[in-house]
Design a protein around this motif. Structure first.
Motif, short mmCIF file in Angstrom:
data_model
loop_
_atom_site.label_atom_id
_atom_site.label_comp_id
_atom_site.label_asym_id
_atom_site.label_seq_id
_atom_site.Cartn_x
_atom_site.Cartn_y
_atom_site.Cartn_z
N LYS A 1 0.83 -1.21 0.00
CA LYS A 1 0.00 0.00 0.00
C LYS A 1 0.86 1.26 0.00
CE LYS A 1 -3.44 2.37 2.83
NZ LYS A 1 -4.17 2.34 4.09
N SER A 2 1.89 1.27 0.82
CA SER A 2 2.77 2.46 0.87
C SER A 2 3.54 2.63 -0.43
CB SER A 2 3.72 2.38 2.06
OG SER A 2 4.61 1.31 1.91
N GLU A 3 3.98 1.53 -1.04
CA GLU A 3 4.69 1.61 -2.32
C GLU A 3 3.75 2.11 -3.42
OE1 GLU A 3 7.85 1.26 -5.04
OE2 GLU A 3 7.85 1.25 -2.87
N ALA A 4 2.51 1.62 -3.43
CA ALA A 4 1.55 2.06 -4.43
C ALA A 4 1.23 3.54 -4.26
CB ALA A 4 0.28 1.22 -4.34
N SER A 5 1.05 3.99 -3.04
CA SER A 5 0.74 5.41 -2.83
C SER A 5 1.94 6.28 -3.20
CB SER A 5 0.32 5.66 -1.39
OG SER A 5 1.39 5.46 -0.50
N ASN B 1 1.74 9.11 -6.17
CA ASN B 1 2.03 10.51 -5.86
C ASN B 1 3.26 11.03 -6.60
OD1 ASN B 1 -0.16 10.77 -4.14
ND2 ASN B 1 1.00 10.05 -2.38
N MET B 2 4.02 10.14 -7.22
CA MET B 2 5.23 10.52 -7.92
C MET B 2 4.87 11.22 -9.23
SD MET B 2 8.34 8.03 -9.17
CE MET B 2 8.81 7.50 -7.54
N HIS B 3 5.59 12.26 -9.54
CA HIS B 3 5.37 12.99 -10.79
C HIS B 3 5.93 12.19 -11.96
CE1 HIS B 3 3.86 16.53 -8.84
NE2 HIS B 3 4.90 16.57 -8.02
#
Length: 91
Positions: free
Chosen positions: A15-19, A23-25
């Motif tokens: 979940k943290s990796e996906a978020s 959020n990465m440009h």
């Protein structure tokens, strides 16, 4: 039997990796992909360079063998061509 604690930790990490990825440009994603591809390119280039050197050495060896026995090489090539011709003709 089944440990839900380990699964929960893995799901939280996913979940943290996906978020983080969401959020990465786009520029950051492109830069990360470029750096990873450059890191992978070096070992591939080294392997191809080594393969090229090995093939050139083997090519020289084959040339010496053919030069030493040209009639035998010609007869072998002819026999191989005939065998391949018969195999292709049947299909």
């Amino acid at each position: 039997m089944f440990k839900s604690g380990g699964l929960g930790e893995e799901l939280q990490a996913l979940k943290s990796e996906a978020s983080r990825l969401l959020n990465m440009h786009a520029d950051d994603m492109l830069e990360a992909a470029n750096s990873r591809s450059e890191a992978l390119a070096e070992p591939i280039k080294a392997a191809l360079r080594e393969l090229g050197e090995t093939l050139s050495e083997e090519e020289e060896h084959v040339e010496r063998l053919i030069a030493a026995r040209p009639i035998a090489a010609l007869a072998s090539a002819f026999a191989l061509g005939v065998a391949i011709g018969f195999m292709l003709r049947r299909h």
